[in-house]
Design an enzyme around this catalytic site. Structure first.
Site, PDB file in Angstrom:
ATOM      1  N   ASP A  13       0.810  -1.223   0.000  1.00 26.47           N
ATOM      2  CA  ASP A  13       0.000   0.000   0.000  1.00 26.47           C
ATOM      3  C   ASP A  13       0.844   1.274   0.000  1.00 26.47           C
ATOM      4  O   ASP A  13       0.426   2.308   0.525  1.00 26.47           O
ATOM      5  CB  ASP A  13      -0.968   0.020   1.199  1.00 26.47           C
ATOM      6  CG  ASP A  13      -1.782  -1.244   1.280  1.00 26.47           C
ATOM      7  OD1 ASP A  13      -2.157  -1.758   0.213  1.00 26.47           O
ATOM      8  OD2 ASP A  13      -2.039  -1.716   2.396  1.00 26.47           O
ATOM      9  N   GLY A  17       0.213   1.429  -7.233  1.00 30.84           N
ATOM     10  CA  GLY A  17      -0.715   1.647  -8.342  1.00 30.84           C
ATOM     11  C   GLY A  17      -0.479   2.997  -8.998  1.00 30.84           C
ATOM     12  O   GLY A  17      -0.335   3.102 -10.213  1.00 30.84           O
ATOM     13  N   HIS A  43      -4.404  -2.433  -5.742  1.00 31.65           N
ATOM     14  CA  HIS A  43      -3.685  -1.257  -6.239  1.00 31.65           C
ATOM     15  C   HIS A  43      -4.700  -0.192  -6.639  1.00 31.65           C
ATOM     16  O   HIS A  43      -5.665  -0.491  -7.332  1.00 31.65           O
ATOM     17  CB  HIS A  43      -2.855  -1.613  -7.467  1.00 31.65           C
ATOM     18  CG  HIS A  43      -1.747  -2.582  -7.185  1.00 31.65           C
ATOM     19  ND1 HIS A  43      -0.480  -2.189  -6.887  1.00 31.65           N
ATOM     20  CD2 HIS A  43      -1.740  -3.919  -7.149  1.00 31.65           C
ATOM     21  CE1 HIS A  43       0.276  -3.257  -6.682  1.00 31.65           C
ATOM     22  NE2 HIS A  43      -0.474  -4.327  -6.834  1.00 31.65           N
ATOM     23  N   SER A  44      -4.449   1.046  -6.220  1.00 33.66           N
ATOM     24  CA  SER A  44      -5.341   2.147  -6.593  1.00 33.66           C
ATOM     25  C   SER A  44      -4.716   2.976  -7.692  1.00 33.66           C
ATOM     26  O   SER A  44      -3.558   3.373  -7.592  1.00 33.66           O
ATOM     27  CB  SER A  44      -5.595   3.072  -5.403  1.00 33.66           C
ATOM     28  OG  SER A  44      -5.966   2.331  -4.287  1.00 33.66           O
ATOM     29  N   THR A 194       3.216 -12.547   3.906  1.00 31.38           N
ATOM     30  CA  THR A 194       2.411 -13.184   2.872  1.00 31.38           C
ATOM     31  C   THR A 194       3.039 -14.537   2.508  1.00 31.38           C
ATOM     32  O   THR A 194       4.004 -14.977   3.147  1.00 31.38           O
ATOM     33  CB  THR A 194       2.215 -12.224   1.677  1.00 31.38           C
ATOM     34  OG1 THR A 194       1.265 -12.812   0.783  1.00 31.38           O
ATOM     35  CG2 THR A 194       3.522 -11.945   0.928  1.00 31.38           C
ATOM     36  N   GLY A 255     -10.994  -3.549   3.216  1.00 33.34           N
ATOM     37  CA  GLY A 255     -11.662  -2.427   3.880  1.00 33.34           C
ATOM     38  C   GLY A 255     -11.185  -2.220   5.318  1.00 33.34           C
ATOM     39  O   GLY A 255     -11.710  -1.378   6.048  1.00 33.34           O
ATOM     40  N   CYS A 284       2.950  10.157  -0.963  1.00 29.04           N
ATOM     41  CA  CYS A 284       2.119  10.702   0.118  1.00 29.04           C
ATOM     42  C   CYS A 284       2.833  11.764   0.946  1.00 29.04           C
ATOM     43  O   CYS A 284       2.526  11.931   2.129  1.00 29.04           O
ATOM     44  CB  CYS A 284       1.605   9.579   1.017  1.00 29.04           C
ATOM     45  SG  CYS A 284       0.544   8.416   0.148  1.00 29.04           S
ATOM     46  N   ILE A 285       3.741  12.482   0.340  1.00 32.73           N
ATOM     47  CA  ILE A 285       4.444  13.554   1.047  1.00 32.73           C
ATOM     48  C   ILE A 285       3.432  14.647   1.443  1.00 32.73           C
ATOM     49  O   ILE A 285       3.579  15.322   2.456  1.00 32.73           O
ATOM     50  CB  ILE A 285       5.630  14.098   0.193  1.00 32.73           C
ATOM     51  CG1 ILE A 285       6.585  14.922   1.040  1.00 32.73           C
ATOM     52  CG2 ILE A 285       5.188  14.846  -1.032  1.00 32.73           C
ATOM     53  CD1 ILE A 285       7.511  14.130   1.906  1.00 32.73           C
TER      54      ILE A 285
END
Ligand code: GTP
Ligand code: IMP
Ligand code: MG
Length: 341
Positions: A13, A17, A43-44, A194, A255, A284-285
């Site tokens: 995460d 993506g 993946h977004s 995983t 979720g 994500c800075i």
């Protein structure tokens, strides 16, 4: 000719993506090959105000000229595969998305076993996508491969031949990993991991590329850290502290609320070492420095954000080449031709 592998440097995460979409739209590779575990990934991808959540299809699908391949190492759930072909119809994915004949097949039996096992679903906190039970069956050599399933016949190709031929012809190949370093079965926080190694060497093997053919390894990190599921997390902060920082995230597949922590430089260093990183993408800075939201030039970042980024680059010892300042493709600073200051 460049063969690039991108892998997650933390616990998944990290924004793979988004970054994969950026690389694949900007650099226009001829082949985008999906490596990694299987449909446990979420993946977004966001572009032009549209948002997609993907589990199997290569995230580079926006590049409509590329062939999209799924390597033999990846587990395929035919239901998820077919759903995504339909979901991404607008991008003509059917006719250019193929899987290797040796992809192992997840069935209802595997997803049910994943959910029914208290050890997997509760203690480890798996995604319930059947990947662990399917990989166990693969190791026992009893699972079906894609070539055994007649309804998949039209989607099958020889991925190693396609990828190696493209490299030999001087074309660009982009390999996308899934999950992240901390979830590696070999190098992560076992048993809270995983069902497979998640590092760049395994990603190469997943799609049938030998180590001598790889030019660039991009390891992606969030500017802070998140983790879903159970397991050690040395730099974790409380949900209250995370909320104060304005960070609240939920998993794409399950979720579940993601646990939040600070950036861990020692962990990042080890991740870069084992992955053989040549570049870092930092995402994500804007969540840490909201004034940087949607900046697409390094000079538009605040001094505080620049200091934070330079400090990570210095301590981890690998160049930061991509800085992501928002979920959209456009919210990207590309420093591949510049040096940080
Ligand atoms: P995994 O395979 O599960 O590791 O997926 P992933 O690495 O693609 O990440 P995922 O999409 O699960 O989560 C990242 C989230 O952050 C998504 O909602 C993205 O749209 C979003 N995102 C990615 N980059 C940025 C960024 O730079 N800023 C902000 N604000 N959001 C971002
Ligand atoms: P599994 O891969 O479903 O067996 O889950 C094992 C562990 O990996 C759990 O902690 C999951 O939350 C984590 N995990 C698996 N895939 C992802 C992912 O794509 N993003 C984040 N965590 C993941
Ligand atoms: Mg995800």
């Amino acid at each position: 000719m460049t063969c690039t592998i991108l892998v997650g440097g933390q616990w998944g995460d990290e924004g793979k993506g988004k970054c994969i979409t950026y690389f694949c739209t900007k650099d226009k590779p001829d082949i985008i090959a999906r490596a990694g575990v299987g449909p446990n990934a979420g993946h977004s991808v966001e572009c032009d105000g549209e948002k997609y959540a993907l589990r199997l299809t290569p995230s580079g699908f926006f590049n409509t000229d590329a062939r999209l391949l799924i390597g033999a190492g990846v587990l395929v759930n035919p239901e998820v595969f077919k759903h995504e072909l339909e979901y991404l119809k607008k991008y003509d994915v059917k006719g250019r998305t193929f899987m290797d004949a040796n992809c192992a097949i997840i069935t209802e039996k595997h997803t049910q076993a994943d959910k029914d096992s208290a050890y997997l679903s509760k203690k480890i906190g798996t995604t319930g996508s059947g990947c662990g039970p399917a990989n166990a069956e693969r190791i026992n050599r009893t699972i079906d491969y894609a070539k055994d399933i007649s309804e998949l016949e039209e989607f099958i190709t020889d991925v190693p031949t396609e990828v190696n031929k493209a490299i030999a012809e001087g074309k660009d190949v982009f390999v996308e990993g899934s999950q992240g370093f901390g979830l590696s079965l070999y190098y992560g926080t076992y048993p809270f991991v995983t069902s497979k190694d998640t590092c760049a060497s395994t990603a190469a093997a997943d799609v049938g590329i030998g180590p001598t053919k790889v030019d660039e390894v991009v390891v992606i990190f969030k500017a802070y850290t998140t983790r879903v599921g159970e397991g050690p997390f040395p730099t974790e902060i409380s949900p209250e502290e995370a909320e104060k920082m304005g960070i609240e995230e939920y998993g794409v597949v399950t979720g579940r609320k993601r646990r939040v922590g600070l950036f861990d430089k020692e962990f990042a260093k080890r991740s870069c070492m084992i992955n053989g990183a040549t570049q870092i993408a930092l995402t994500c800075i804007d969540r840490l420095y909201p004034e940087c939201y949607q900046a697409n030039k390094y000079d538009d970042l605040s001094q505080e954000a620049k200091d934070y980024i330079v400090d990570i680059e210095k301590d981890v010892g690998v160049p930061i080449t991509i800085i992501s300042t928002g979920p959209d493709l456009a919210d990207t600073i590309d420093l591949r031709d510049e040096k940080l200051n």
